[in-house]
Design a protein around this motif. Structure first.
Motif: not given
Length: 194
Positions: A46-59
């Motif tokens: 979940i933390e990895n998915d959340l971090q990926d989602e944050v990275t995609r959102a920042q991009t």
């Protein structure tokens, strides 16, 4: 002896029950450890998915900001271009439809002018002219050997020269006269009384 046997049986049962309880406790601890491991792994996922989602959102946010900056730059450039066009039009000598404006030079109108025209005209071009209402002449109207002022119509050229004729009324309610300029003075040739 029976009591000892019974006591031995009870002890054996108690040891067996204790062994089963220990085995059950070990099994529960093993299951609990496995469940904890699965929960930790799930939490990491979940933390990895959340971090990926944050990275995609920042991009995506960076892309949107870049696109917005490009759009603002294009809009600013277009605004400047329009302002320059308006300035060029204003300075190009166009006749505007509203506001005060001084217009120099000769203008030719191919259609009838609708509206009110105030001011003065020094010349009328040849051709048919229709005047509706009162015509007020403060100086004179001059044509081909004809001059009209506020009292007389002159025929034959410049009213200050000898040999010119005029017709008109000397004063309100007065006589209609036909006169000729001779020797620098107007000589009455015909007088018609009211």
């Amino acid at each position: 002896t029976r009591a000892q046997t019974k006591e031995g049986e009870i002890e054996a049962n108690l040891q067996a029950e204790t062994a089963r309880a220990v085995a059950r406790e070990t099994q529960i601890q093993t299951s609990l450890q496995a469940e904890n491991a699965r929960a930790e792994a799930k939490e990491r996922d979940i933390e990895n998915d959340l971090q990926d989602e944050v990275t995609r959102a920042q991009t995506k946010e960076g892309e949107i900001e870049a696109n917005l900056e490009d759009e603002v730059t294009r809009a600013t450039a277009r605004e400047t271009e329009i302002e320059n066009q308006i300035t060029n039009l204003s300075n190009s000598g166009l006749v505007k439809t509203t506001g005060n404006q001084s217009i120099g030079g000769e203008k030719t109108f191919t259609q009838t002018i609708q509206g009110n025209i105030n001011g003065s005209a020094t010349n009328l071009t040849p051709g048919n002219k229709t005047i509706t209402g009162e015509l007020s002449v403060t100086q004179s109207i001059q044509g081909n050997n004809i001059v009209v002022d506020n009292r007389f119509v002159y025929f034959g050229g410049d009213p200050t020269q000898n040999g010119v004729w005029r017709i008109g009324v000397r004063n309100e309610g007065g006589n209609l006269t036909i006169e000729r300029r001779e020797g620098g003075s107007w000589i009455t040739k015909i007088r018609i009384e009211p």
